[in-house]
Write a protein that holds these residues in place. Structure first.
Motif, PDB file in Angstrom:
ATOM      1  N   THR A 206       0.816  -1.221   0.000  1.00 29.79           N
ATOM      2  CA  THR A 206       0.000   0.000   0.000  1.00 29.79           C
ATOM      3  C   THR A 206       0.846   1.266   0.000  1.00 29.79           C
ATOM      4  OG1 THR A 206      -0.185   0.122   2.417  1.00 29.79           O
ATOM      5  CG2 THR A 206      -1.858  -1.180   1.236  1.00 29.79           C
ATOM      6  N   VAL A 207       2.151   1.131   0.245  1.00 25.07           N
ATOM      7  CA  VAL A 207       3.040   2.296   0.318  1.00 25.07           C
ATOM      8  C   VAL A 207       3.542   2.640  -1.075  1.00 25.07           C
ATOM      9  CG1 VAL A 207       5.198   3.193   1.252  1.00 25.07           C
ATOM     10  CG2 VAL A 207       3.727   1.773   2.675  1.00 25.07           C
ATOM     11  N   ALA A 208       3.237   3.863  -1.526  1.00 17.07           N
ATOM     12  CA  ALA A 208       3.694   4.333  -2.831  1.00 17.07           C
ATOM     13  C   ALA A 208       4.930   5.218  -2.707  1.00 17.07           C
ATOM     14  CB  ALA A 208       2.590   5.110  -3.536  1.00 17.07           C
ATOM     15  N   ILE A 209       5.014   5.975  -1.604  1.00 15.87           N
ATOM     16  CA  ILE A 209       6.147   6.874  -1.369  1.00 15.87           C
ATOM     17  C   ILE A 209       6.635   6.648   0.052  1.00 15.87           C
ATOM     18  CG2 ILE A 209       6.902   9.277  -1.200  1.00 15.87           C
ATOM     19  CD1 ILE A 209       4.693   9.965  -3.228  1.00 15.87           C
ATOM     20  N   LEU A 210       7.928   6.448   0.196  1.00 18.54           N
ATOM     21  CA  LEU A 210       8.553   6.272   1.502  1.00 18.54           C
ATOM     22  C   LEU A 210       9.474   7.457   1.741  1.00 18.54           C
ATOM     23  CD1 LEU A 210       9.231   4.654   4.049  1.00 18.54           C
ATOM     24  CD2 LEU A 210      10.911   3.384   2.694  1.00 18.54           C
ATOM     25  N   VAL A 211       9.213   8.198   2.809  1.00 20.23           N
ATOM     26  CA  VAL A 211      10.013   9.379   3.141  1.00 20.23           C
ATOM     27  C   VAL A 211      10.931   9.023   4.299  1.00 20.23           C
ATOM     28  CG1 VAL A 211       9.948  11.786   3.893  1.00 20.23           C
ATOM     29  CG2 VAL A 211       8.133  10.894   2.413  1.00 20.23           C
ATOM     30  N   ILE A 212      12.217   9.368   4.147  1.00 19.80           N
ATOM     31  CA  ILE A 212      13.219   9.096   5.174  1.00 19.80           C
ATOM     32  C   ILE A 212      14.200  10.264   5.196  1.00 19.80           C
ATOM     33  CG2 ILE A 212      14.644   7.763   3.570  1.00 19.80           C
ATOM     34  CD1 ILE A 212      15.440   5.975   5.952  1.00 19.80           C
ATOM     35  N   ARG A 213      14.741  10.561   6.352  1.00 14.36           N
ATOM     36  CA  ARG A 213      15.738  11.616   6.473  1.00 14.36           C
ATOM     37  C   ARG A 213      17.049  11.170   5.830  1.00 14.36           C
ATOM     38  NH1 ARG A 213      16.879  13.850  12.377  1.00 14.36           N
ATOM     39  NH2 ARG A 213      17.558  11.703  12.432  1.00 14.36           N
ATOM     40  N   GLY A 214      17.746  12.079   5.177  1.00 12.71           N
ATOM     41  CA  GLY A 214      19.008  11.749   4.515  1.00 12.71           C
ATOM     42  C   GLY A 214      20.035  11.166   5.466  1.00 12.71           C
ATOM     43  N   SER A 215      20.115  11.698   6.672  1.00 11.01           N
ATOM     44  CA  SER A 215      21.084  11.179   7.637  1.00 11.01           C
ATOM     45  C   SER A 215      20.711   9.773   8.102  1.00 11.01           C
ATOM     46  CB  SER A 215      21.198  12.118   8.837  1.00 11.01           C
ATOM     47  OG  SER A 215      19.950  12.275   9.468  1.00 11.01           O
ATOM     48  N   ASP A 216      19.407   9.471   8.154  1.00  9.32           N
ATOM     49  CA  ASP A 216      18.973   8.118   8.514  1.00  9.32           C
ATOM     50  C   ASP A 216      19.294   7.125   7.399  1.00  9.32           C
ATOM     51  OD1 ASP A 216      18.051   8.924  10.965  1.00  9.32           O
ATOM     52  OD2 ASP A 216      15.947   9.049  10.354  1.00  9.32           O
ATOM     53  N   MET A 217      19.248   7.591   6.174  1.00 12.86           N
ATOM     54  CA  MET A 217      19.568   6.725   5.036  1.00 12.86           C
ATOM     55  C   MET A 217      20.995   6.191   5.179  1.00 12.86           C
ATOM     56  SD  MET A 217      18.039   5.917   2.114  1.00 12.86           S
ATOM     57  CE  MET A 217      17.908   6.426   0.434  1.00 12.86           C
ATOM     58  N   GLY A 218      21.907   7.030   5.651  1.00  9.38           N
ATOM     59  CA  GLY A 218      23.292   6.618   5.839  1.00  9.38           C
ATOM     60  C   GLY A 218      23.489   5.626   6.971  1.00  9.38           C
ATOM     61  N   ARG A 219      22.517   5.507   7.868  1.00  7.13           N
ATOM     62  CA  ARG A 219      22.603   4.567   8.996  1.00  7.13           C
ATOM     63  C   ARG A 219      22.151   3.166   8.622  1.00  7.13           C
ATOM     64  NH1 ARG A 219      18.854   7.320  13.020  1.00  7.13           N
ATOM     65  NH2 ARG A 219      18.939   5.252  13.964  1.00  7.13           N
ATOM     66  N   LEU A 220      21.547   3.004   7.452  1.00 11.25           N
ATOM     67  CA  LEU A 220      21.051   1.695   7.017  1.00 11.25           C
ATOM     68  C   LEU A 220      22.180   0.841   6.460  1.00 11.25           C
ATOM     69  CD1 LEU A 220      17.834   2.912   5.172  1.00 11.25           C
ATOM     70  CD2 LEU A 220      17.939   1.762   7.392  1.00 11.25           C
TER      71      LEU A 220
END
Length: 100
Positions: free
Chosen positions: A44-58
């Motif tokens: 059901t999720v079409a767009i996933l919003v995440i903070r740029g700094s959190d992206m680097g923690r993945l």
């Protein structure tokens, strides 16, 4: 189709106030990775919003998967850390460059 937001409680608060219903608070790296993985699998999720700094923690594997994802389209806010620009993501999702 829904917009989903993942991040710490301060980050998701503004989206909740704006009416986004699917928000997931993730304070540490393990909960962030788990939340992103679950939202990526949610049809059901079409767009996933995440903070740029959190992206680097993945983990790198998950970062690569997010960078290549068309559905859901992943939008990182607060810089281009670990991802494509908003223009490139829209171009990939829609199939045409809307700025031309």
């Amino acid at each position: 189709m829904e917009i989903a937001v993942v991040g710490n409680s301060d980050f998701i608060l503004g989206f909740r106030l704006a009416g986004v219903e699917k928000t997931v608070a993730a304070e540490d790296d393990a909960s962030l990775t788990d939340a992103v993985t679950r939202l990526m699998a949610d049809e059901t999720v079409a767009i996933l919003v995440i903070r740029g700094s959190d992206m680097g923690r993945l983990p790198e594997r998950l970062q690569a998967e997010l960078g290549e994802s068309v559905r859901p389209t992943v939008v990182s806010i607060g810089g281009e850390v670990g991802g494509l620009s908003m223009r490139e993501k829209i171009k990939r999702a829609v199939g045409v460059d809307l700025w031309k």
